[in-house]
Structure formats: C-alpha cells, structure tokens
Design an enzyme around this catalytic site. Structure first.
Site, mmCIF file in Angstrom:
data_model
loop_
_atom_site.group_PDB
_atom_site.id
_atom_site.type_symbol
_atom_site.label_atom_id
_atom_site.label_comp_id
_atom_site.label_asym_id
_atom_site.label_seq_id
_atom_site.Cartn_x
_atom_site.Cartn_y
_atom_site.Cartn_z
ATOM 1 N N ARG A 28 -3.922 39.112 -7.505
ATOM 2 C CA ARG A 28 -4.687 39.003 -6.259
ATOM 3 C C ARG A 28 -4.734 37.564 -5.761
ATOM 4 N NH1 ARG A 28 -9.567 43.241 -7.825
ATOM 5 N NH2 ARG A 28 -8.366 45.103 -7.354
ATOM 6 N N GLU A 40 1.988 46.332 -9.158
ATOM 7 C CA GLU A 40 1.719 47.750 -8.917
ATOM 8 C C GLU A 40 2.565 48.640 -9.823
ATOM 9 O OE1 GLU A 40 -0.709 48.988 -7.410
ATOM 10 O OE2 GLU A 40 -1.440 47.235 -6.343
ATOM 11 N N GLN A 45 0.853 52.992 -15.053
ATOM 12 C CA GLN A 45 0.472 53.802 -16.217
ATOM 13 C C GLN A 45 -0.283 52.959 -17.233
ATOM 14 O OE1 GLN A 45 1.619 56.898 -15.945
ATOM 15 N NE2 GLN A 45 3.372 56.703 -14.571
ATOM 16 N N LEU A 83 5.038 48.188 -23.067
ATOM 17 C CA LEU A 83 4.345 48.713 -21.883
ATOM 18 C C LEU A 83 4.614 50.205 -21.678
ATOM 19 C CD1 LEU A 83 4.675 46.212 -18.868
ATOM 20 C CD2 LEU A 83 2.581 47.151 -19.822
ATOM 21 N N TYR A 123 2.960 55.910 -3.268
ATOM 22 C CA TYR A 123 1.851 55.044 -3.665
ATOM 23 C C TYR A 123 2.259 53.569 -3.623
ATOM 24 C CZ TYR A 123 -1.225 52.223 -6.382
ATOM 25 O OH TYR A 123 -2.034 51.189 -6.750
ATOM 26 N N ASP A 141 -3.481 56.693 -5.254
ATOM 27 C CA ASP A 141 -3.269 57.015 -6.670
ATOM 28 C C ASP A 141 -4.472 57.815 -7.170
ATOM 29 O OD1 ASP A 141 -5.286 55.172 -6.847
ATOM 30 O OD2 ASP A 141 -4.305 53.896 -8.322
ATOM 31 N N CYS A 211 -21.551 59.308 1.260
ATOM 32 C CA CYS A 211 -20.799 60.095 0.264
ATOM 33 C C CYS A 211 -21.363 61.520 0.167
ATOM 34 C CB CYS A 211 -20.865 59.407 -1.093
ATOM 35 S SG CYS A 211 -19.947 60.285 -2.377
#
Ligand code: ADE
Length: 349
Positions: A28, A40, A45, A83, A123, A141, A211
C-alpha cells in the site's frame, strides 16, 4: 432500503474509515502496477502476514517487470517456495514476458487488456485497474462477497457465479472517483471488522447503519455457502534416500500438480516396509538401513495426500535422480511444502 440505496452510501461511510484505520502494508506504499499485481497474486490464497516476507524478497530479487520476464524458472520457483499454488508464479512470469514484448513493459490501462494476461482473472484485473489506475472496476473476492451478502442481506450461496456477477455489477454502479482506496477499503473491511470465520464486529463497523444483515439480526448467519465437496484422498509413500550425506531428488513432470518443482522419490499407496524396500530396489538402488518413518499429510484444494515418509540409507548414489547436498537442496531446489516437511524433519535431527 434496496440494494442500490445501501451500496450507494458506502463511499461516504467507508473512505474516511479506511483512511483512518487501514493497516500499513508494504503493497500500500505506492501504486506501481507491478507491485499491486504481485501482491494481489500472492494474497489470493495466502494470509497477509505470510505474504509480507515473500513480497519484499521477490521485489528485491526482481524489482521490475523486465527482471521477472528475464529470470529463469528455477529462480522464480525458488522465490515462491512455500507459498503454494505454484501455477501463480509460472503465470506471473508468462504475463511478464507478454508485458515486455507487447506492452513495452508497462501495464495496459484497460480492464479487458489486463484480464487477457495469464493468471489474471476478474478479481485481479479489477484490483489492478482500480488500485493502480483508479478505474471503477470492483475486485470481488471472498472478503468482498461476504460484505456484499451481509450489507444487502442476500442469502444466495456466495460460491455461485451469479452471486459474484451481481456483486460486481452492483458495486461498479457506486464506485467513487477514489476507486483505489474504495477497493482497498472493501477488502480491509472484509479482512478485519467483517472478517471470515468469526462473529462480525458490528459494534465498530462504519457501515452498520445501512447494513441489512445487521438490521435484521442475521449478519452472523451470512454469507451462505454451498455444502463443501469431499477432497479426494490419495495415499503415498515418500522416500528420503541418503547416500554419503547426499539426498535423492527429482523434478516433477512439466504438467499437472506442482509441475516442474522438485520432489523426493515417491510411489502411490502406503507401503509396508518390505514392499517399500522392493520399490527402492526397483529404482535401481540398494537399501542399506531403515533410519526413520514419519507420517504427514498435505491438503491441496481438491486433493489430500496422506503420506508415509521412509528415511533410508542406500549403498550407491544411483538411479535416475539428482543426489544433492543439504546446502544444494536449500539453495537451489524449490521443494514444495508437501515434500519440504519431510526435509525439515531430517534437518532438525
Ligand atoms: N487481500 C487481497 N488483496 C489485499 C490487499 N490489497 N490488502 C490486504 N489484503 C488483501
């Protein structure tokens, strides 16, 4: 309130909250498309905490798209070791080649062009285009689907493609000019306040007043998921074969599960010791002594491996294997976690 009225309030509720509360994360710190893309893909995962180290190491070794395109497969695999889901790194490299050859090393700025790159689905294309280019392309996602289901009180199972389509369409209609922050804010809310596998923290949620899930007292019951399919179970016997301090390894085939990565020799089924020794002889080796036996499992998306690891000393470094020292195994081979756990067991003793 209908769905559009609910969602159209999100920018004003979420953006100030995001700016004040978001976690400082390495990806970021800038909006370089290569950085956003890499993060991303890694985050698809994998947990944020696990990704941080990999992300820094990858960019240190391969700071630009050109470096990624030019590196060899083993280097890329090694940077990804542990990973999982290794097709991700193969696609990264393939896409880097296309970016260099067809796009002058730059990311295209149109969603449709980004979507065409290998390994980039809706995504990821949405995330890159919104975060790096401020386009109104939602990145939907599991986190964002959960928020959507709760906010709009939608009890359609979130694994149905129709649900994802609807969420993307409805969110796109309310995207603000600060598209990148909005995408990150949705992800952030879904990762923290409205997180998975626990009670939503509605008491501190910036979106509580709109909400529907909260207002109807069923935020916790959402989202709905279809029943899970059972994973296929596969038994294996894995051989950790040592000869004069070197170990037998081989490369997996170029296609299929864990393609092109390294492994210890293995055969289907959990063999008893007698059959295991015969299997080793069939590999052209002479077993000298059984050292240890351990049981491990590894879970992939659709398959579970139930493995028996047999540690043997053998007489000669023969067969169709590479015989590597521990240092070579650590420095040169990308050994996926399914097999690495047997190696860690060996190094720890
Ligand atoms: N998960 C997926 N994308 C993410 C992001 N950009 N920040 C934090 N977690 C994420």
């Amino acid at each position: 309130m209908d769905t559009h009225s609910i969602l159209s309030r999100l920018p004003e509720l979420l953006l100030p909250w995001y700016r004040e509360h978001h976690r400082q994360l390495p990806w970021r710190e800038d909006r370089e498309p290569y950085h956003i893309w890499l993060s991303e893909i890694m985050l698809q995962q994998t947990r944020v905490e696990a990704v941080k180290g990999y992300y820094a190491r990858f960019l240190k070794e391969l700071p630009t798209v050109w470096d990624l395109a030019a590196c060899d497969d083993d280097t890329a695999h090694k940077l990804w070791e542990g990973l999982g889901y290794y097709s991700r790194v193969r696609n990264l490299k393939k896409a880097a080649g296309i970016l260099v050859e067809q796009w002058d090393g730059q990311f295209p700025r149109r969603y449709e062009d980004v979507l065409r790159l290998p390994g980039i689905g809706e995504y990821t294309a949405g995330a890159i285009c919104s975060i790096a280019f401020n386009l109104n392309t939602p990145a939907v996602d599991g986190n964002v689907l959960r928020i959507y289901a709760r906010l709009t009180g939608d009890d359609t199972p979130i694994d149905l493609p129709a649900m994802k389509k609807r969420a993307a369409r409805d969110l796109k209609a309310v995207y603000p000019a600060e598209a990148g922050d909005f995408t990150q804010a949705l992800i952030e809310l879904g990762a923290t306040v409205c997180g998975p596998n626990r009670k939503p923290d509605c008491g501190i949620c910036p979106c509580r007043e709109v909400c529907l899930g909260y207002r109807q007292g069923r935020a916790e019951a959402l989202p709905v998921k279809s029943p899970k399919k059972q994973r296929r179970q596969e038994d294996k016997t894995v051989f950790i074969l040592r000869c004069e301090g070197r170990y037998a390894l081989e490369k997996r085939p170029d296609q299929g599960l864990l393609a092109g990565l390294w492994q210890f020799p293995n055969v289907p089924g959990k063999l008893d010791i007698g059959s295991a020794l015969t299997a080793v002889e069939d590999m052209g080796l002479r077993p000298k002594g059984l050292r240890r036996e351990v049981h491990r499992k590894h879970i992939f998306t659709h398959i579970q491996w139930n493995m028996k690891g047999i540690y043997l000393e053998v007489a000669e470094a023969g067969g169709e294997f590479r015989w590597l020292t521990p240092e070579q195994i650590d420095a040169q081979t990308a050994l996926p976690t399914a097999f690495r756990q047997f190696w860690e067991e060996e190094r720890d003793v």
